[in-house]
Design a protein around this motif. Structure first.
Motif, PDB file in Angstrom:
ATOM      1  N   GLY A   1      24.740  18.754  64.708  1.00 18.66           N
ATOM      2  CA  GLY A   1      25.895  19.634  64.796  1.00 18.66           C
ATOM      3  C   GLY A   1      25.824  20.718  63.734  1.00 18.66           C
ATOM      4  O   GLY A   1      24.894  20.781  62.937  1.00 18.66           O
ATOM      5  N   VAL A   2      26.833  21.558  63.736  1.00 13.21           N
ATOM      6  CA  VAL A   2      26.870  22.693  62.811  1.00 13.21           C
ATOM      7  C   VAL A   2      27.892  22.393  61.716  1.00 13.21           C
ATOM      8  O   VAL A   2      29.010  21.960  61.995  1.00 13.21           O
ATOM      9  N   ASN A   3      27.497  22.626  60.475  1.00 15.26           N
ATOM     10  CA  ASN A   3      28.379  22.385  59.337  1.00 15.26           C
ATOM     11  C   ASN A   3      29.330  23.560  59.121  1.00 15.26           C
ATOM     12  O   ASN A   3      28.933  24.722  59.239  1.00 15.26           O
ATOM     13  N   GLY A   4      30.567  23.251  58.762  1.00 19.56           N
ATOM     14  CA  GLY A   4      31.509  24.261  58.293  1.00 19.56           C
ATOM     15  C   GLY A   4      31.654  25.451  59.208  1.00 19.56           C
ATOM     16  O   GLY A   4      31.298  26.567  58.839  1.00 19.56           O
ATOM     17  N   VAL A   5      32.209  25.225  60.401  1.00 22.14           N
ATOM     18  CA  VAL A   5      32.298  26.309  61.375  1.00 22.14           C
ATOM     19  C   VAL A   5      33.563  26.134  62.216  1.00 22.14           C
ATOM     20  O   VAL A   5      34.024  25.021  62.448  1.00 22.14           O
ATOM     21  N   ARG A   6      34.158  27.259  62.623  1.00 17.92           N
ATOM     22  CA  ARG A   6      35.202  27.217  63.655  1.00 17.92           C
ATOM     23  C   ARG A   6      34.525  26.966  64.991  1.00 17.92           C
ATOM     24  O   ARG A   6      33.429  27.461  65.246  1.00 17.92           O
TER      25      ARG A   6
ATOM     26  N   LEU B   1      29.076  18.625  59.318  1.00 23.42           N
ATOM     27  CA  LEU B   1      29.997  18.290  58.231  1.00 23.42           C
ATOM     28  C   LEU B   1      31.169  19.256  58.202  1.00 23.42           C
ATOM     29  O   LEU B   1      31.051  20.412  58.607  1.00 23.42           O
ATOM     30  N   THR B   2      32.279  18.783  57.675  1.00 25.96           N
ATOM     31  CA  THR B   2      33.408  19.669  57.423  1.00 25.96           C
ATOM     32  C   THR B   2      33.265  20.318  56.043  1.00 25.96           C
ATOM     33  O   THR B   2      32.401  19.932  55.240  1.00 25.96           O
TER      34      THR B   2
ATOM     35  N   GLY C   1      36.801  33.941  60.858  1.00 22.43           N
ATOM     36  CA  GLY C   1      36.213  33.366  59.668  1.00 22.43           C
ATOM     37  C   GLY C   1      37.265  32.996  58.631  1.00 22.43           C
ATOM     38  O   GLY C   1      38.386  33.516  58.629  1.00 22.43           O
ATOM     39  N   SER C   2      36.903  32.070  57.748  1.00 22.36           N
ATOM     40  CA  SER C   2      37.749  31.794  56.591  1.00 22.36           C
ATOM     41  C   SER C   2      37.806  33.041  55.724  1.00 22.36           C
ATOM     42  O   SER C   2      36.871  33.840  55.686  1.00 22.36           O
ATOM     43  N   SER C   3      38.904  33.190  55.014  1.00 22.35           N
ATOM     44  CA  SER C   3      39.054  34.371  54.169  1.00 22.35           C
ATOM     45  C   SER C   3      38.084  34.313  52.994  1.00 22.35           C
ATOM     46  O   SER C   3      37.810  33.251  52.442  1.00 22.35           O
ATOM     47  N   ALA C   4      37.566  35.468  52.615  1.00 24.29           N
ATOM     48  CA  ALA C   4      36.689  35.544  51.452  1.00 24.29           C
ATOM     49  C   ALA C   4      37.464  35.158  50.203  1.00 24.29           C
ATOM     50  O   ALA C   4      38.618  35.567  50.013  1.00 24.29           O
TER      51      ALA C   4
ATOM     52  N   HIS D   1      40.393  27.427  58.459  1.00 26.07           N
ATOM     53  CA  HIS D   1      39.350  26.626  57.815  1.00 26.07           C
ATOM     54  C   HIS D   1      38.259  26.214  58.782  1.00 26.07           C
ATOM     55  O   HIS D   1      38.448  26.170  59.986  1.00 26.07           O
ATOM     56  N   ALA D   2      37.131  25.862  58.204  1.00 27.65           N
ATOM     57  CA  ALA D   2      35.944  25.499  58.972  1.00 27.65           C
ATOM     58  C   ALA D   2      35.684  24.001  58.865  1.00 27.65           C
ATOM     59  O   ALA D   2      35.598  23.458  57.764  1.00 27.65           O
TER      60      ALA D   2
END
Length: 579
Positions: A411-416, A457-458, A423-426, A399-400
């Motif tokens: 910061g960067v949203n939704g990222v490892r 953000l998460t 990456g998160s799975s499609a 998850h990101a």
């Protein structure tokens, strides 16, 4: 003396080879986490087993491969290797690995009967046996519960698989048909690397190739030393604590301290982790290879992104960590999340220490984990089973979360972050290949810490279970202590996970979380957010207005988090377009 044009052709060809090796793996792998999420890496080493080229892959795999590649070759014996051999290993203690789900293949490249290089592929196998489906629980007493241990052994001899060993490995996993595809994909990546390196050596000469490799290593070392000289000399210290595993009665509930003392002098830098706590119960311990990788990653991050990454970058860096500590664990301590959760916490620790030296290069604390949700059980869809031949289906989904704010940017949203780069799975692949439906995938407002620059953000994913019965395991970080900000920035949100069934909600802890789920259950997984940078009162009002429009910040946060008066908040809200 080699001319610069020839050198750059050779150097660039090595990096291109590493990238092509990974693509070959992804195109042929069976696990979605590899072919869709890209949780795999490839690299080229010189004849002395020094890392000379890598792709833009998974940092934790590549850094630790500096240690594991040499360990693999030395375990077999260089003189025993022949053309067409491939060594396999995932063992932390005998093979220098990072954790058991990451399986490394190492292949010597021969020309005229002489080893001229080594190529390496490493992939995350979505099941390697062990205590629970997905092989990714921290609720383990020792390393044996984390899956089959594979010390460095020959898996291919003369380009033929060692069938008895293949059978032994595959039959210790829950989905051997898919593991076979992953195994063949990694072998294919090694073959691609072998062919490309041999072609380069035949065209330019193996002496020229060796000279280019030496030059690349020396060049990166010179650039790194120059970058380190620009950092003020001094001693920089910090401490933090790793959250414990939520285990049964008798397991410690106390956080495990981690400490670092960084001594920067001239063009060298030393990291001393003395004072860190002893290795812990549960799979949150770091083998020394992972601690080294986290340290090398941080040095690269705070210096110069343009320095070509190879082992030359690491020559100015020395590292010590007490044996038996959580940052240099000893057999048989379990380690599965040391690689994915403790490792990024080390990086946040180092950034905290170095904020006094390079304030413009550090970020607010980040989500610090893979936050992998893992489902495993029998597929009730008879049509899919008939098509795939897979009765058991495991699904692992990293998850990101949020990445911390920077000195001049949000910061960067939704990222490892940091050492994780998968990456998160499609959604389409999850729903096509497993009895799980994704009902929500969204960014979560107010989870990035307030600041002059806002933390990232998460994201949140909500799954609807279609298994008749399955295990659900989660492995995360920052379930208790939030990611802090830098220089007055506020903390971000903590991890959340819950299972809802028949209107009853069960909270799942970040570490040690394990539930049995059934058809119709709803699983929500939300990683941690990230910290802000600078005083929230200094945030530009135009940026706050944009945050409101984008849904990143709620109206309530204007006063609560950013300190606006009721009148100022009302004026900002009134300025938003309506309808």
């Amino acid at each position: 003396m080699m001319d610069i044009v020839t050198y750059e052709i050779l150097r660039s060809s090595l990096f291109a080879t590493a990238r092509e090796m990974k693509l070959a793996m992804m195109r042929t792998a069976g696990s979605p986490i590899v072919h869709s999420g890209g949780d795999a890496s490839a690299a080229v080493f010189d004849a002395e087993m020094q890392l000379v080229a890598q792709g833009n892959d998974i940092p934790t795999m590549l850094g630790s491969a500096v240690i594991s590649t040499r360990a693999s070759v030395e375990a077999i014996g260089r003189d025993r290797l022949r053309r067409g051999d491939v060594i396999v290993s995932n063992d932390v203690y005998l093979g220098g690995g990072n954790h058991q789900p990451d399986v490394q293949f190492t292949r010597p490249v021969f020309l005229d009967g002489e080893i001229i290089a080594f190529v390496m592929t490493r992939g995350h196998w979505s099941d390697i046996g062990g205590q629970l489906p997905g092989s990714y629980t921290t609720l383990t007493w020792d390393v044996f519960a984390e899956g089959i241990r594979i010390p460095p052994v020959l898996l291919y001899r003369d380009d033929r698989p060692v069938e008895d060993l293949v059978t032994l490995i595959l039959q210790n996993t829950r989905d051997p048909a898919v593991r076979l595809l992953d195994m063949q994909a990694q072998y294919a990546g090694c073959v691609v690397g072998d062919r490309r390196i041999a072609e380069i050596a035949r065209r330019y000469g193996k002496e020229a190739l060796a000279a280019a490799m030496r030059r690349a290593l020396d060049h990166s070392e010179r650039l790194m030393r120059a970058a380190l000289r620009a950092i003020p000399d001094g001693v920089y210290e910090a401490e933090d604590a790793i959250e414990p595993v939520t285990g049964p009665a008798g397991w410690s509930r106390e956080p495990v301290p981690i400490r670092v003392k960084i001594t920067k002098q001239g063009d060298g830098i030393h990291f001393d982790y003395a004072g860190s706590g002893t290795q812990a119960r549960g799979g949150i311990n770091c083998p020394f290879s992972v601690t080294c990788n986290s340290t090398w990653f941080t040095v690269k991050a705070i210096t110069d992104v343009t320095i070509p990454i190879n082992q030359g970058c690491y020559r100015p860096v020395t590292i010590s960590a007490p044996e038996g500590s959580i940052l240099n664990c000893t057999f048989p301590a379990p380690v599965v999340a040391g690689n994915t959760e403790t490792s990024p916490r080390i990086i946040d620790l180092l950034l905290k220490a170095l904020s006094a030296a390079v304030p413009e290069r550090v970020v607010g604390q980040s989500n610090c984990g893979a936050f992998s949700g893992v489902f495993g059980g029998m597929d009730p869809d008879a049509a899919r089973v008939a098509t795939t031949g897979r009765r058991f289906v495991g699904m692992i989904d990293p998850h990101a979360g949020g990445m911390g704010a920077r000195a001049t940017k949000d910061g960067v949203n939704g990222v490892r972050v940091y050492v994780g780069n998968a990456g998160s799975s499609a959604v389409e692949i999850i729903e096509q290949t497993s009895p799980v439906r994704v009902e929500e995938w969204s960014l979560v407002p107010d989870t990035g810490g307030a600041g002059t620059w806002r933390g990232g953000l998460t994201s949140r994913r909500v799954y609807r279970v279609a298994y008749d019965e399955a295990t659900f395991t989660v492995c995360g970080e920052r379930g208790i202590h939030p990611p802090l900000g830098q220089f007055g920035g506020a903390a971000g949100a903590t991890f959340r996970c819950e299972v809802t069934r028949d209107s009853q909600v069960t909270q799942v802890p970040a570490k040690g979380g394990h539930e049995i789920v059934h058809a119709g259950d709803r699983v929500m997984l939300q990683p941690a957010g990230s910290g802000g940078y600078g005083d929230p009162a200094g945030r530009d009002r135009v940026r706050l207005r944009d945050d409101l429009l984008d849904g990143y910040v709620s109206p309530e946060a204007l006063t609560r988090d950013y300190g606006l008066s009721g009148e100022a908040a009302a004026a900002l809200l009134a300025d938003l377009p309506h309808g």
